[in-house]
Design an enzyme around this catalytic site. Structure first.
Site, PDB file in Angstrom:
ATOM      1  N   LYS A  74     -17.562  -1.432  -0.394  1.00  0.00           N
ATOM      2  CA  LYS A  74     -16.668  -0.800   0.571  1.00  0.00           C
ATOM      3  C   LYS A  74     -17.329   0.353   1.333  1.00  0.00           C
ATOM      4  O   LYS A  74     -16.736   0.894   2.267  1.00  0.00           O
ATOM      5  CB  LYS A  74     -15.412  -0.303  -0.146  1.00  0.00           C
TER       6      LYS A  74
ATOM      7  N   SER B  14       0.829  -1.208   0.000  1.00  0.00           N
ATOM      8  CA  SER B  14       0.000   0.000   0.000  1.00  0.00           C
ATOM      9  C   SER B  14       0.860   1.253   0.000  1.00  0.00           C
ATOM     10  O   SER B  14       1.914   1.292   0.643  1.00  0.00           O
ATOM     11  CB  SER B  14      -0.894   0.005   1.244  1.00  0.00           C
TER      12      SER B  14
ATOM     13  N   TYR C 209      -2.685  -0.055   9.940  1.00  0.00           N
ATOM     14  CA  TYR C 209      -2.766  -0.711   8.631  1.00  0.00           C
ATOM     15  C   TYR C 209      -1.491  -0.475   7.837  1.00  0.00           C
ATOM     16  O   TYR C 209      -0.869  -1.407   7.316  1.00  0.00           O
ATOM     17  CB  TYR C 209      -3.983  -0.185   7.852  1.00  0.00           C
TER      18      TYR C 209
END
Length: 317
Positions: free
Chosen positions: A178, A116, A140
């Site tokens: 999402k 990411s 995250y």
């Protein structure tokens, strides 16, 4: 066989669609369908089998389980940037990924995984695949960063194809599940349909209203990169996946309005809770992709938004 973890998710389901278009249906789809609405992402896909993530994790180290597997696209993860249970995030994103990586090494299986762009934090040091640029600011991002670090240590010890992709702002079909985490394109489209207004934040960090910039990359381009590296197993490492060109939120909103031939932009106050932790600018350094030999052009925001809204609103497949 090819395995896709997170196969009912946004990027995973688009990967399977592209594999199907190549004539590949011997696919094991791994996911955790607590959100059953994700089934809409996979109802039109052809797979050999489905397995829940929990069962898959229990099986991956058993002798013979991965026999005949050619590649694993590891997209499954806890992707909530607001999750601060560090133990939970590290178990799902770091430990799981390590176990899967080592199983691939032991069974000579290509391992292609999702990292990411969040590893770059607020981006003050740039967006190069380099330790000096990496400063994660949530759990995250830290879990993704730490697995990248682990991969860097493992890469010299094995010859199997190992590739990590730092996705920037991906948008496109099969993301509707999402909710609030869906792309701005998705939300602007919904807003223009309902209210004839696309709502953007006012300026921040010295930028004018709606002039914050991100590297918006269309999901088909992301899939193309994944499949190119599947076809070029000699290329290994960690790569940014974005267009390499930052565009403004105004540009996204205007592309949505242009598609509808109706609507306007409304600027709303910048949220207090995001001040100081908001990325006002991202732009992928994609020199690594170029050096690896990937030369396909990425869609611009105008091109990608048009293609996406044709799919979203007209059902163009």
């Amino acid at each position: 066989m090819i395995i896709v973890t997170g196969g009912a998710g946004f990027i995973g389901s688009n990967l399977i669609r592209a594999l199907n278009q190549r004539g590949e249906s011997n696919i094991l789809l791994v996911d955790h369908l607590v959100n059953g609405r994700k089934m809409h992402n996979i109802a039109d896909l052809d797979i050999a089998d489905y397995m829940d993530k929990t069962e898959f994790i229990e099986q991956i180290e058993k002798p013979g389980f991965l026999s005949g597997v050619r590649a694993i696209f590891h997209q499954g993860a806890c992707s909530a940037t607001t999750e601060w249970d560090g133990q939970f995030v590290m178990k799902n994103n770091y430990d799981y990924s390590k176990r899967l990586l080592h199983s691939c090494i032991e069974n000579n299986i290509a391992f292609i995984y999702a990292s990411s762009a969040s590893v770059y934090g607020n981006g003050e040091h740039g967006f190069r695949v380099d330790r000096s640029c990496e400063q994660p600011i949530n759990m995250y991002a830290y879990s993704k960063f730490q697995f990248d670090q682990y991969v860097r240590r493992v890469l010299p010890t094995t010859t199997i194809p190992i590739v990590g992709f730092r996705y920037f702002n991906v948008y496109g079909p099969r993301e509707q599940h999402k909710g609030a985490m869906s792309s701005t394109t998705f939300h602007f489209n919904q807003q223009v349909i309902a209210q004839k207004k696309a709502k953007l934040f006012e300026g921040c960090d010295g930028m004018a209203n709606g002039e914050q910039q991100r590297d918006f990359v269309y999901v088909d381009d992301v899939v193309d990169v994944n499949l190119w590296f599947l076809d070029h197993p000699e290329q290994r490492g960690i790569y940014n996946v974005g267009t390499g060109k930052a565009e403004t939120f105004n540009a996204v909103a205007n592309a949505v309005i242009a598609w509808h031939k109706d609507g306007c932009i409304e600027y709303i106050p910048f949220p207090e809770h995001l001040k100081g932790v908001y990325q006002s600018y991202t732009q992928a350094d994609i020199s690594g992709l170029t050096q690896a030999g990937y030369t396909k052009e990425f869609l611009s925001v105008k091109q990608g938004v048009t293609k996406y809204l044709d799919w979203l609103n007209l059902g163009v497949r």
